[in-house]
Motif scaffolding. Structure first.
Motif, PDB file in Angstrom:
ATOM      1  N   PHE A 189       0.855  -1.197   0.000  1.00 36.09           N
ATOM      2  CA  PHE A 189       0.000   0.000   0.000  1.00 36.09           C
ATOM      3  C   PHE A 189       0.887   1.242   0.000  1.00 36.09           C
ATOM      4  CE2 PHE A 189      -2.907  -3.262   1.415  1.00 36.09           C
ATOM      5  CZ  PHE A 189      -4.092  -2.913   0.778  1.00 36.09           C
ATOM      6  N   GLU A 190       1.332   1.595  -1.189  1.00 33.89           N
ATOM      7  CA  GLU A 190       2.177   2.780  -1.387  1.00 33.89           C
ATOM      8  C   GLU A 190       1.942   3.288  -2.806  1.00 33.89           C
ATOM      9  OE1 GLU A 190       3.951   5.828  -1.248  1.00 33.89           O
ATOM     10  OE2 GLU A 190       4.573   4.747   0.566  1.00 33.89           O
ATOM     11  N   THR A 191       1.607   4.563  -2.951  1.00 33.65           N
ATOM     12  CA  THR A 191       1.295   5.112  -4.261  1.00 33.65           C
ATOM     13  C   THR A 191       2.468   5.852  -4.898  1.00 33.65           C
ATOM     14  OG1 THR A 191       0.380   7.116  -3.227  1.00 33.65           O
ATOM     15  CG2 THR A 191      -1.164   5.323  -3.736  1.00 33.65           C
ATOM     16  N   VAL A 245      -5.779   0.700  -2.902  1.00 29.81           N
ATOM     17  CA  VAL A 245      -6.431  -0.588  -2.733  1.00 29.81           C
ATOM     18  C   VAL A 245      -7.159  -1.022  -4.003  1.00 29.81           C
ATOM     19  CG1 VAL A 245      -8.554   0.393  -1.748  1.00 29.81           C
ATOM     20  CG2 VAL A 245      -7.886  -1.967  -1.191  1.00 29.81           C
ATOM     21  N   ASP A 246      -7.743  -0.089  -4.740  1.00 25.37           N
ATOM     22  CA  ASP A 246      -8.454  -0.467  -5.961  1.00 25.37           C
ATOM     23  C   ASP A 246      -7.488  -0.933  -7.044  1.00 25.37           C
ATOM     24  OD1 ASP A 246     -10.922   0.132  -4.848  1.00 25.37           O
ATOM     25  OD2 ASP A 246     -10.890   2.210  -5.550  1.00 25.37           O
ATOM     26  N   THR A 247      -6.350  -0.274  -7.156  1.00 24.98           N
ATOM     27  CA  THR A 247      -5.336  -0.676  -8.129  1.00 24.98           C
ATOM     28  C   THR A 247      -4.816  -2.073  -7.811  1.00 24.98           C
ATOM     29  OG1 THR A 247      -4.675   1.615  -8.530  1.00 24.98           O
ATOM     30  CG2 THR A 247      -3.091  -0.100  -9.108  1.00 24.98           C
ATOM     31  N   ILE A 248      -4.528  -2.291  -6.538  1.00 23.51           N
ATOM     32  CA  ILE A 248      -4.013  -3.588  -6.110  1.00 23.51           C
ATOM     33  C   ILE A 248      -5.043  -4.682  -6.367  1.00 23.51           C
ATOM     34  CG2 ILE A 248      -3.424  -4.932  -4.053  1.00 23.51           C
ATOM     35  CD1 ILE A 248      -2.006  -2.387  -3.006  1.00 23.51           C
ATOM     36  N   ARG A 253      -6.860  -9.567  -9.372  1.00 24.86           N
ATOM     37  CA  ARG A 253      -7.890 -10.276 -10.143  1.00 24.86           C
ATOM     38  C   ARG A 253      -7.349 -10.779 -11.484  1.00 24.86           C
ATOM     39  NH1 ARG A 253     -11.206  -5.968  -7.859  1.00 24.86           N
ATOM     40  NH2 ARG A 253     -12.558  -6.867  -6.244  1.00 24.86           N
ATOM     41  N   ALA A 254      -6.262 -10.189 -11.948  1.00 21.64           N
ATOM     42  CA  ALA A 254      -5.669 -10.642 -13.206  1.00 21.64           C
ATOM     43  C   ALA A 254      -5.155 -12.074 -13.083  1.00 21.64           C
ATOM     44  CB  ALA A 254      -4.534  -9.707 -13.627  1.00 21.64           C
ATOM     45  N   HIS A 255      -4.706 -12.478 -11.895  1.00 19.54           N
ATOM     46  CA  HIS A 255      -4.287 -13.865 -11.695  1.00 19.54           C
ATOM     47  C   HIS A 255      -5.483 -14.814 -11.848  1.00 19.54           C
ATOM     48  CE1 HIS A 255      -0.063 -13.877 -10.651  1.00 19.54           C
ATOM     49  NE2 HIS A 255      -0.222 -12.879  -9.797  1.00 19.54           N
ATOM     50  N   VAL A 256      -6.616 -14.402 -11.336  1.00 16.34           N
ATOM     51  CA  VAL A 256      -7.829 -15.227 -11.464  1.00 16.34           C
ATOM     52  C   VAL A 256      -8.223 -15.339 -12.929  1.00 16.34           C
ATOM     53  CG1 VAL A 256     -10.236 -15.481 -10.760  1.00 16.34           C
ATOM     54  CG2 VAL A 256      -8.562 -14.523  -9.154  1.00 16.34           C
ATOM     55  N   GLU A 257      -8.153 -14.227 -13.633  1.00 13.48           N
ATOM     56  CA  GLU A 257      -8.484 -14.242 -15.057  1.00 13.48           C
ATOM     57  C   GLU A 257      -7.513 -15.114 -15.847  1.00 13.48           C
ATOM     58  OE1 GLU A 257      -8.380 -10.121 -16.005  1.00 13.48           O
ATOM     59  OE2 GLU A 257     -10.181  -9.638 -14.830  1.00 13.48           O
ATOM     60  N   ALA A 258      -6.269 -15.234 -15.348  1.00 18.30           N
ATOM     61  CA  ALA A 258      -5.255 -16.044 -16.021  1.00 18.30           C
ATOM     62  C   ALA A 258      -5.374 -17.532 -15.689  1.00 18.30           C
ATOM     63  CB  ALA A 258      -3.859 -15.542 -15.663  1.00 18.30           C
ATOM     64  N   ARG A 282      -8.596  -3.645   4.939  1.00 20.97           N
ATOM     65  CA  ARG A 282      -8.849  -2.914   3.699  1.00 20.97           C
ATOM     66  C   ARG A 282      -9.010  -3.881   2.530  1.00 20.97           C
ATOM     67  NH1 ARG A 282      -3.972   1.220   3.282  1.00 20.97           N
ATOM     68  NH2 ARG A 282      -5.205   2.060   1.532  1.00 20.97           N
ATOM     69  N   LEU A 283      -8.205  -4.912   2.500  1.00 20.57           N
ATOM     70  CA  LEU A 283      -8.308  -5.890   1.426  1.00 20.57           C
ATOM     71  C   LEU A 283      -9.634  -6.658   1.498  1.00 20.57           C
ATOM     72  CD1 LEU A 283      -4.654  -7.251   1.436  1.00 20.57           C
ATOM     73  CD2 LEU A 283      -5.786  -6.110  -0.496  1.00 20.57           C
TER      74      LEU A 283
END
Length: 289
Positions: A189-191, A245-248, A253-258, A282-283
């Protein structure tokens, strides 16, 4: 196969915290809807004893060894402990096995794992109670094609650690549609890009300097120039998801899609000796139903 949920928690926190703090944390994770907690075996706490403590502290949470080191204990000890956990906590313990501990000179990981599984299976066949209340369920830490093949043939599937989404897609292809694929991924969690990459490089440092991990990263498509010197920005950004948190959440979710069945999220960047619990909250809001 047990239902671990799409997302779970992977943590080193429980390797150093007092037992009372671990109990409080894992109970809150269960209350917030997390279905699975994964933990390694690196900090001195024995993997299957630790699993028993976490199972005893909760009612429905699934506890996963990620991983129990095969060279840290004989197959007989692993068989005895995992059989007891399966019987005492039906369908809640998943035994993740990987090579680690005091390595046997001259023995290759693939051969060592196959031999270990042979010993476990032989002990099961000789058991006076060959049909325990709940069978021991196991997955293998696997990256290369041969170990992934072994995971598909001799276990429920594979557990990966510090890989990119392209590896997840390739692993799913090797495992086929039915085998389990659990993927660990670090998040931060660092922008601020400079701060995020500096923390990520500190985390990745030990993994970028060991032969098996270097070989893994080469297979993932990173040349030596990107692995050395603390890792290129591309490698760091692929292996540690940072931002808000939204970016993360979107990157996870890309792993799930993969092709991942389950993604175990490891929070990094907490203070030494601290807790990731605020970030897990937060997650939970971003990832859980």
């Amino acid at each position: 196969m047990m239902n671990l949920g799409t997302f779970g928690i992977y943590t080193f926190d429980f390797e150093h915290q007092p037992a009372t703090q671990v109990r409080d944390s894992v109970q809150e994770l269960e209350e917030r809807g997390w279905r699975a907690v994964w933990f390694p075996e690196v900090g001195g706490r024995e993997a299957l004893t630790q699993a028993g403590a976490l199972l005893a502290a909760t009612e429905q949470l699934h506890v996963v060894n990620g991983i129990a080191q095969i060279w840290a204990r004989e197959a007989r000890a692993t068989h005895g402990a995992s059989t007891l956990l399966a019987d005492a906590y039906p369908d809640r313990h998943l035994l993740g096995l990987g090579f680690g501990g005091l390595r046997r000179p001259g023995v290759k990981p693939l051969a060592a794992m196959a031999e270990y599984l042979d010993e476990l299976d032989a002990l099961t066949e000789k058991s006076p109670n060959p049909a325990p209340r709940s069978p021991v369920r196991r997955v293998l830490a696997a990256y290369g094609p041969k170990m992934l093949d072994l995971a598909r043939e001799r276990s429920l599937g594979a557990h990966t650690y510090h890989v990119n989404t392209a590896h997840t897609a390739g692993a799913r292809e090797i495992l086929g549609p039915d085998a389990f694929l659990g993927v660990e991924h670090p998040v931060l969690f660092e922008t601020d890009p400079a701060k995020a990459r500096a923390t990520a490089r500190e985390h990745l440092g030990p993994y970028l300097d060991t032969p098996y991990n270097v070989a893994k990263f080469r297979r993932l498509g990173y040349p030596d120039a990107e692995i050395g010197g603390g890792g290129s920005d591309r490698l760091v950004d692929d292996l540690v998801f940072w931002g808000d948190v939204d970016t993360i959440a979107a990157k996870l979710r890309a792993h799930v899609e993969a092709g991942a069945d389950h993604v175990a999220v490891q929070v990094i960047g907490t203070e030494p000796g601290g807790t990731s619990l605020p970030h897990w909250r937060r997650l939970a809001e971003a990832l859980l139903p």
